[in-house]
Design an enzyme around this catalytic site. Structure first.
Site, PDB file in Angstrom:
ATOM      1  N   GLU A  39     -21.961 -31.487  -0.359  1.00 38.96           N
ATOM      2  CA  GLU A  39     -21.730 -30.222  -1.057  1.00 38.96           C
ATOM      3  C   GLU A  39     -20.581 -29.383  -0.517  1.00 38.96           C
ATOM      4  O   GLU A  39     -20.574 -28.160  -0.694  1.00 38.96           O
ATOM      5  CB  GLU A  39     -23.015 -29.390  -0.995  1.00 38.96           C
ATOM      6  CG  GLU A  39     -23.388 -28.848   0.416  1.00 38.96           C
ATOM      7  CD  GLU A  39     -24.393 -29.694   1.188  1.00 38.96           C
ATOM      8  OE1 GLU A  39     -24.502 -30.904   0.908  1.00 38.96           O
ATOM      9  OE2 GLU A  39     -25.064 -29.137   2.087  1.00 38.96           O
ATOM     10  N   ASN A  40     -19.556 -29.964   0.127  1.00 38.45           N
ATOM     11  CA  ASN A  40     -18.433 -29.194   0.668  1.00 38.45           C
ATOM     12  C   ASN A  40     -17.988 -28.108  -0.308  1.00 38.45           C
ATOM     13  O   ASN A  40     -17.838 -28.350  -1.494  1.00 38.45           O
ATOM     14  CB  ASN A  40     -17.248 -30.119   0.932  1.00 38.45           C
ATOM     15  CG  ASN A  40     -17.663 -31.402   1.587  1.00 38.45           C
ATOM     16  OD1 ASN A  40     -18.186 -31.392   2.679  1.00 38.45           O
ATOM     17  ND2 ASN A  40     -17.471 -32.522   0.892  1.00 38.45           N
ATOM     18  N   ALA A  60     -24.103 -37.803  -1.790  1.00 34.95           N
ATOM     19  CA  ALA A  60     -22.988 -36.900  -2.046  1.00 34.95           C
ATOM     20  C   ALA A  60     -23.024 -35.759  -1.038  1.00 34.95           C
ATOM     21  O   ALA A  60     -24.004 -35.604  -0.294  1.00 34.95           O
ATOM     22  CB  ALA A  60     -23.068 -36.327  -3.460  1.00 34.95           C
ATOM     23  N   HIS A  68     -27.925 -31.138  -7.701  1.00 33.13           N
ATOM     24  CA  HIS A  68     -28.268 -30.858  -6.305  1.00 33.13           C
ATOM     25  C   HIS A  68     -27.058 -30.318  -5.542  1.00 33.13           C
ATOM     26  O   HIS A  68     -27.144 -29.257  -4.905  1.00 33.13           O
ATOM     27  CB  HIS A  68     -28.795 -32.141  -5.651  1.00 33.13           C
ATOM     28  CG  HIS A  68     -29.171 -32.002  -4.211  1.00 33.13           C
ATOM     29  ND1 HIS A  68     -30.463 -31.778  -3.801  1.00 33.13           N
ATOM     30  CD2 HIS A  68     -28.429 -32.045  -3.081  1.00 33.13           C
ATOM     31  CE1 HIS A  68     -30.500 -31.688  -2.484  1.00 33.13           C
ATOM     32  NE2 HIS A  68     -29.273 -31.850  -2.020  1.00 33.13           N
ATOM     33  N   GLU A  69     -25.946 -31.022  -5.606  1.00 30.93           N
ATOM     34  CA  GLU A  69     -24.769 -30.585  -4.846  1.00 30.93           C
ATOM     35  C   GLU A  69     -24.248 -29.253  -5.381  1.00 30.93           C
ATOM     36  O   GLU A  69     -23.850 -28.379  -4.618  1.00 30.93           O
ATOM     37  CB  GLU A  69     -23.656 -31.645  -4.881  1.00 30.93           C
ATOM     38  CG  GLU A  69     -24.065 -33.036  -4.431  1.00 30.93           C
ATOM     39  CD  GLU A  69     -24.801 -33.081  -3.106  1.00 30.93           C
ATOM     40  OE1 GLU A  69     -24.578 -32.213  -2.252  1.00 30.93           O
ATOM     41  OE2 GLU A  69     -25.638 -33.997  -2.922  1.00 30.93           O
ATOM     42  N   GLU A  98     -32.096 -28.018   2.361  1.00 30.05           N
ATOM     43  CA  GLU A  98     -32.353 -29.261   1.635  1.00 30.05           C
ATOM     44  C   GLU A  98     -33.654 -29.221   0.832  1.00 30.05           C
ATOM     45  O   GLU A  98     -33.693 -29.628  -0.323  1.00 30.05           O
ATOM     46  CB  GLU A  98     -32.337 -30.462   2.584  1.00 30.05           C
ATOM     47  CG  GLU A  98     -30.964 -30.734   3.206  1.00 30.05           C
ATOM     48  CD  GLU A  98     -29.850 -30.932   2.188  1.00 30.05           C
ATOM     49  OE1 GLU A  98     -30.132 -31.117   0.991  1.00 30.05           O
ATOM     50  OE2 GLU A  98     -28.666 -30.884   2.599  1.00 30.05           O
ATOM     51  N   HIS A 147     -26.332 -26.403  -4.126  1.00 31.18           N
ATOM     52  CA  HIS A 147     -26.074 -26.077  -2.724  1.00 31.18           C
ATOM     53  C   HIS A 147     -25.076 -24.930  -2.578  1.00 31.18           C
ATOM     54  O   HIS A 147     -25.020 -24.286  -1.530  1.00 31.18           O
ATOM     55  CB  HIS A 147     -25.514 -27.293  -1.994  1.00 31.18           C
ATOM     56  CG  HIS A 147     -26.530 -28.134  -1.279  1.00 31.18           C
ATOM     57  ND1 HIS A 147     -27.543 -27.605  -0.518  1.00 31.18           N
ATOM     58  CD2 HIS A 147     -26.673 -29.488  -1.187  1.00 31.18           C
ATOM     59  CE1 HIS A 147     -28.264 -28.600   0.003  1.00 31.18           C
ATOM     60  NE2 HIS A 147     -27.760 -29.748  -0.395  1.00 31.18           N
TER      61      HIS A 147
HETATM   62  N1  TRP Z   1     -26.030 -32.486   2.582  1.00 31.84           N
HETATM   63  C1  TRP Z   1     -25.923 -33.641   1.743  1.00 31.84           C
HETATM   64  C2  TRP Z   1     -26.866 -33.464   0.564  1.00 31.84           C
HETATM   65  O1  TRP Z   1     -28.030 -33.256   0.738  1.00 31.84           O
HETATM   66  C3  TRP Z   1     -26.237 -34.933   2.366  1.00 31.84           C
HETATM   67  C4  TRP Z   1     -25.588 -35.334   3.628  1.00 31.84           C
HETATM   68  C5  TRP Z   1     -25.919 -34.987   4.872  1.00 31.84           C
HETATM   69  C6  TRP Z   1     -24.633 -36.326   3.782  1.00 31.84           C
HETATM   70  N2  TRP Z   1     -25.217 -35.695   5.795  1.00 31.84           N
HETATM   71  C7  TRP Z   1     -24.425 -36.527   5.156  1.00 31.84           C
HETATM   72  C8  TRP Z   1     -23.911 -37.074   2.871  1.00 31.84           C
HETATM   73  C9  TRP Z   1     -23.571 -37.495   5.635  1.00 31.84           C
HETATM   74  C10 TRP Z   1     -23.059 -38.024   3.361  1.00 31.84           C
HETATM   75  C11 TRP Z   1     -22.886 -38.244   4.718  1.00 31.84           C
HETATM   76  O2  TRP Z   1     -26.481 -33.492  -0.536  1.00 31.84           O
HETATM   77 ZN    ZN Z   2     -28.646 -31.603  -0.136  1.00 30.14          ZN
END
Ligand code: TRP
Ligand code: ZN
Length: 850
Positions: free
Chosen positions: A257-258, A255, A290-291, A313, A294
Site C-alpha cells: 500500500e505505498n 500487494a 484492501h490496498e 491489517e 490502507h
Molecule cells: N502491507 C501489505 C498488505 O497487507 C503486505 C505486506 C507486508 C507485504 N509486507 C510485505 C507485501 C512484503 C509484500 C512484501 O497489503
Molecule cells: Zn494490508
C-alpha cells in the site's frame, strides 16, 4: 536453540524514537549494479525521549560519505546500522550510499524484476536503501529525485515533472519509511480518472509490461468502485491528485500500500477472461480494495510499532471484507471468509505457531504477517461492531479518523475510541488481542414444559508460552427453529463473558432446534453433538445462510468420519440432502456451489484432531473420493440437468451472478467426471473460451487419468502467459494421483520454466505440493524431502518466502509417529543448513519447540 535470548524484540521494551524527522530528501541515480542514494534528513531531538543516542538503521549498504550540518563525519558502524555524535539542536544529516539492486534476490529493499527497478520496504526494507530511523513511529514528508534514462521513474505523492533524465516527486503527507516506494522501468500505462466526493480530480494509472495492457480493465474498475465505497461507507476521500499502481512479477506477497504508489504482484492485478479464473477476479477486486483502503487505515493512521500490525491489517481486512460483501453478496462472501479463516488461521492457532493478534515478542517481523494478524484481527473488528452496533461503530470510526489522523497508533488508541463512544468497558474484550488460541464453546441443553435451557461454556486451550487462559467476550448470535423448520425464536445476541452461562427460552411449542453462532459471530470452535435430523432441518430451513452451510459441512464431516473410523459406507441421506440443495432453483447458485462441495480434506483432518483421532491424509483422500463417487452415481441425472441449466452462454463477464452459475456448473462437472470417463470435461476443455471453463476441465481430466495430452496442449497454448503457466504447474501436482505427485513435481523441477527466483512459480509448484494433503503426506515421506530440498535452496535467495513456506510443516504434531518422525527430521534438516537465515531459523525453532 538460543535465538530468543539474542535477537528477540519485546513489546514491553518499546521506547519512543530518540530523534524525529521533519523532512527527507532522497536523490537516486539508478543503475542495475551500482545505484547511488543521497539522502538529506532534517533531524530534531524528540522531547518525549529521555535518551540522546543517535542511531540509524542500515543493512547491506556501502556508505560513501556522511555529513552533519555540512561537516564530514565518520560514523561508528554496527551490525545493523550506524551511530555518531550529533548536536543537541536540530541538524541536517546527509549521506551517500551505493547499493546493488541486481544482486538483491530477497525482494526486500530496492531490487530488479524483469529489467525494472522496484522497492518493497514493509516491514524493514527501507534500511536496505539508505541509513534512516526505519521504524513506523518516525513519520516525515518525503521529496524524491530520480535520475534514470528509463522511460518511467515513479515515487510516492505528487509528480513534480521530469526534465531530461530527472524525475521529481513530492509526498506532502508525513509517512513512515515502510511506505516509501520507487519504481523505474519501461511500461505501458492503463489510465482512467476519478472525481472525489468533494470534486477533486484524481488520475489513476496502472503501469504494466508491454503485452499486459489488456489485463488491467477489471482492476481499474475495482479501484474506482473502492474509492467510491470508502467515501460512502467510511466518509474517506483520497488525498492526492494521482494514484499509481505498478504490476511486478517478482513479489513476495499480494500487494503493498505505498502512499500513492501501490505495488502489486502481477497475479493480484492482471486478469482477462482468457487467462484468469473467476476466483482470480474476486481476489484482485479484494486486494485492490484492501490496498486502497490502507490509505486511511495504515497510511494516514499508521502503527506505532510492528506489534500493533493488526491495527492496520485486521481493520483493513475487515474493511475489504465489508466491501466484497457489498459488491458480491454478503452470504457467500461470509462463508468464503470463514472457510479461509478456518483453513489457515485455525490451523495456525491450534499448532506450534499460535500467537496473539498482538504478539509480545518476535525475532523477525516478516514472520508475523500471518492469518492471525490479518484474518483473526478482522474477526475482532467484526465482533466489536456486533457488540456496539452499526451506528456506534460508525461514530467510533469517525472519532478514530478524527483523533488520530497523521499519528502512529496502538491497539489501546483503537479501543479507546470505542470506550469514548459507548462508555462501555473493553478491558475484557482486549484479551482477544493478547490471548492466542481458538476458544472452544461447548453446549449443554435441555427442554421441559415448553422451556428450552441452554448452557454455554468457554475454554481456550494452552498455546506456546500461554498455559492458562481467561474467559473472553464472545458474542453468540442465535435463533431457535421448530421441528418443521419454521422460526421459533428469531436471531438474538448472547454475550458470553464468563466460563459458563445459562439461558432459557420459554413459551415454546416443542423442543426447538438451536441455530448457534449465526453468521459465525465469533472466531470460536462450537462443540455440540447435533443429530443428523437436526442438521438436515437446519440445512433445509435455517434463515441464516451461514448456518445452512455449516449444517452441510457438519453432515459431510460426520459422514466422512464415520467412513474413516467405522468403515461405514457413504450415507445416502447426505447425498440426497445435497442433491436437494443443488436442485433448489430458489437458492443463489453461488451458495449452492459452496454449500455442496465436500468439506476439504484438511477440514476433515482438523475435525478428527478435535475428536482425539490421528488423521491419515491418504485415507481421508480415499474416503473423500469414494463419497464424491457415491454422490455422482446417485445424482447423475440431477447433476447433468444442473450442468446444462447453469452453463453460461454468451461473452464472459466476472460479475458475481455469472461466477455463481459457472461455480455450480463446474461443481456438477467435477462430480460427473468421476462417472462418465471424463467425456463432458473433454468437451468443455475443447470448447472453453475462458479460463474458468478451461482450467477446471483440465483438472478433471488430470484427476481421472485422462489428462496427458490436454496438459501438453494447455502448455503450448499458454507458454507465454506466465500467470497461466503458474496454474499449469500447480494443477499437475494438486490434481494428479497423489502417489504420483512427487514424481511429477520432480520432473517439473527441471522444466525450463521452473525457477526458484520467482515467488509465484515457487508457490505454484512447491507450495501446491505441500498444500495437497494426500500428496504431501504420502507414507514414504518423499514429498517432505522434496519440499525441504527446495526450501534449503530457496533460503539463500529469499529468506522471507522460505520462512513463510516452511510453515507447511506446522501440522506435524497431528500425525502418526512415522509421519511425525519424518516431518521432524525434515525440519531438523532445514535447521542444520549452514548460514540459515534468521527468518527461517525463527520459524523452524518455533515449529520444533512446541
Ligand atoms: N502491507 C501489505 C498488505 O497487507 C503486505 C505486506 C507486508 C507485504 N509486507 C510485505 C507485501 C512484503 C509484500 C512484501 O497489503
Ligand atoms: Zn494490508
Amino acid at each position: 536453540m538460543t535465538v530468543r535470548d539474542t535477537q528477540t524484540i519485546f513489546l514491553a521494551d518499546y521506547q519512543p524514537p530518540t530523534f524525529l524527522v521533519d523532512h527527507v530528501a532522497l536523490e537516486f541515480t539508478l543503475h542495475p549494479t551500482a545505484t547511488r542514494v543521497r539522502s538529506t534528513v532534517k533531524f530534531r531531538k524528540n522531547p518525549d525521549s529521555p535518551v540522546t543516542d543517535f542511531f540509524l538503521h542500515g543493512e547491506n549498504l556501502n556508505l560513501l560519505s556522511a555529513y552533519i550540518n555540512g561537516v564530514a563525519v565518520s560514523p561508528i558502524m554496527t551490525d545493523s546500522g550506524l551511530t555518531c555524535d550529533v548536536p543537541e539542536t536540530p541538524f541536517i544529516w546527509q549521506s551517500e550510499v551505493e547499493i546493488d539492486p541486481s544482486a538483491n534476490t530477497s525482494l526486500s529493499g530496492l531490487y530488479m524484476s524483469n529489467g525494472m527497478f522496484c522497492t518493497q520496504c514493509e516491514a524493514e526494507g527501507f534500511r536496505r536503501i539508505t541509513y534512516y530511523p526505519d521504524r513506523p513511529d518516525v513519520m516525515a514528508p518525503f521529496d524524491v529525485t530520480i535520475h534514470s534514462d528509463l522511460p518511467y521513474a515513479l515515487s510516492n505523492g505528487e509528480p513534480l515533472g521530469r526534465e531530461g533524465d530527472t524525475s521529481r516527486w513530492q509526498d506532502p503527507w508525513p509517512k513512515p519509511a515502510y511506505l516509501f516506494a520507487l519504481v523505474g522501468g519501461t511500461f505501458e500505462i492503463f489510465s482512467d480518472h476519478f472525481t472525489t466526493a468533494s470534486g477533486k480530480p484524481v488520475d489513476l494509472n496502472i503501469y504494466v509490461r508491454d503485452g499486459d495492457q489488456d489485463k488491467c480493465a477489471f482492476a481499474m474498475e475495482a479501484l474506482k468502485i473502492s474509492m467510491a465505497w470508502d467515501e460512502q461507507v467510511y466518509g474517506r476521500e483520497y488525498d492526492l491528485s494521482v494514484f499509481n499502481i505498478v504490476a511486478v512479477d517478482d513479489f513476495n506477497m499480494g500487494a503493498m500500500e505505498n502512499k500513492g504508489l501501490n505495488i502489486f504482484n502481477s497475479s493480484a492485478v492482471l486478469a482477462s477472461a482468457e487467462t484468469a479464473l473467476d476466483a482470480n477476479f474476486e481476489r484482485i477486486e479484494a486486494i485492490i480494495a484492501h490496498e486502497y483502503f490502507h490509505n486511511w487505515t495504515g497510511n494516514r493512521i499508521t502503527c506505532r510499532d510492528w506489534f500493533q500490525l493488526s491495527l492496520k491489517e485486521g481493520l483493513t481486512v475487515f474493511r475489504d471484507q465489508q466491501f466484497s460483501a457489498d459488491v458480491r453478496g454478503a452470504d457467500v462472501r461470509r462463508i468464503e471468509d470463514v472457510s479461509a479463516l478456518r483453513g489457515r488461521q485455525f490451523r495456525e492457532d491450534n499448532g506450534p505457531l499460535a500467537h496473539p493478534v498482538r504478539p509480545e515478542s518476535f525475532v523477525e517481523i516478516n514472520n508475523f504477517y500471518t492469518a492471525t494478524i490479518y484474518e483473526k484481527g478482522a474477526e475482532l473488528i467484526r465482533m466489536l461492531r456486533i457488540l456496539v452496533g452499526d451506528a456506534a461503530y460508525k461514530t467510533a470510526l469517525d472519532l478514530y479518523f478524527d483523533r488520530h489522523d497523521g499519528q502512529a497508533c496502538t491497539i489501546e488508541d483503537w479501543l479507546q475510541v470505542f470506550t469514548d463512544t459507548t462508555e462501555q468497558d473493553f478491558s475484557q474484550f482486549k484479551l482477544w488481542y493478547s490471548q492466542a488460541g481458538t476458544p472452544r464453546v461447548t453446549v449443554d441443553e435441555s427442554f421441559s414444559d415448553g422451556t428450552y435451557y441452554l448452557t454455554l461454556r468457554q475454554s481456550t486451550p494452552a498455546t506456546p508460552g500461554q498455559a492458562d487462559k481467561r474467559p473472553m467476550v464472545i458474542p453468540v448470535a442465535m435463533g431457535l427453529l421448530n421441528e418443521d423448520g419454521s422460526e421459533a425464536v428469531p436471531t438474538q445476541l448472547l454475550i458470553l463473558t464468563e466460563e459458563s452461562q445459562s439461558y432459557s427460552f420459554d413459551g415454546l411449542q416443542g423442543r426447538p432446534i438451536p441455530s448457534l453462532l449465526r453468521g459465525f459471530s465469533a472466531p470460536v470452535i462450537l462443540q455440540r453433538s447435533t443429530t443428523k435430523a437436526e442438521r438436515l432441518i437446519l440445512l433445509a430451513f435455517d434463515t441464516d445462510m451461514f448456518n445452512r452451510y455449516e449444517a452441510s459441512r457438519e453432515l459431510g464431516r460426520a459422514v466422512l468420519i464415520d467412513m474413516l473410523c467405522n468403515t461405514a459406507a457413504p450415507d445416502p441421506s447426505y447425498s440426497e440432502a445435497l442433491l436437494q440443495v443443488l436442485a433448489d432453483e430458489t437458492l443463489d447458485p453461488a451458495f449452492r456451489a459452496i454449500c455442496c462441495a465436500l468439506p476439504s480434506q484438511d477440514e476433515v483432518a482438523q475435525a478428527l484432531v478435535e475428536l482425539g483421532h490421528t488423521p491419515d491424509p491418504v485415507a481421508i483422500h480415499d474416503a473423500h473420493h469414494k463419497l464424491s463417487q457415491h454422490l455422482a452415481g446417485s445424482g447423475l441425472y440431477v447433476l447433468r440437468r444442473l450442468y446444462k441449466a447453469h452453463s453460461v452462454n454468451g461473452p464472459y463477464t466476472p460479475d458475481a451472478v455469472s461466477c455463481g452459475h459457472r461455480a455450480l456448473a463446474n461443481l456438477a462437472l467435477r462430480y460427473i467426471s468421476l462417472v462418465d470417463d471424463a467425456a463432458l470435461a473433454t468437451e468443455q476443455f475443447a470448447a472453453a473460451d475462458n479460463m474458468t471453463l478451461q482450467m477446471p476441465a483440465l483438472g478433471n481430466l488430470v484427476r481421472t487419468g485422462h489428462g496427458d495430452e490436454a496438459v501438453q496442449k494447455f502448455y503450448s497454448q499458454w507458454r507465454h502467459e506466465r500467470l497461466v503457466i503458474d496454474k499449469w504447474f500447480s494443477l499437475q501436482v494438486s490434481s494428479c494421483d497423489p502417489t504420483q505427485a512427487v514424481a511429477i513435481a520432480t520432473a517439473l523441477l527441471s522444466h525450463p520454466d521452473f525457477t526458484l527466483k520467482n515467488p509465484n512459480r515457487f508457490r505454484a509448484l512447491i507450495g501446491a505440493l505441500a498444500m495437497t494433503p494426500a500428496a504431501f503426506h504420502q507414507p514414504d515421506g518423499g514429498a517432505y524431502d522434496l519440499v525441504v530440498d527446495q526450501l534449503i535452496a530457496l533460503d539463500d535467495l529469499n529468506p522471507q518466502l522460505c520462512a513463510r513456506i516452511t510453515t507447511v510443516f506446522e501440522t506435524w504434531k497431528r500425525y502418526d509417529s512415522n509421519r511425525q518422525a519424518m516431518m521432524k527430521a525434515a525440519l531438523l534438516r532445514i535447521a542444520a543448513k549452514p548460514k540459515l537465515s534468521r527468518d527461517t531459523r525463527e520459524m523452524v525453532s518455533r515449529l520444533l519447540q512446541a
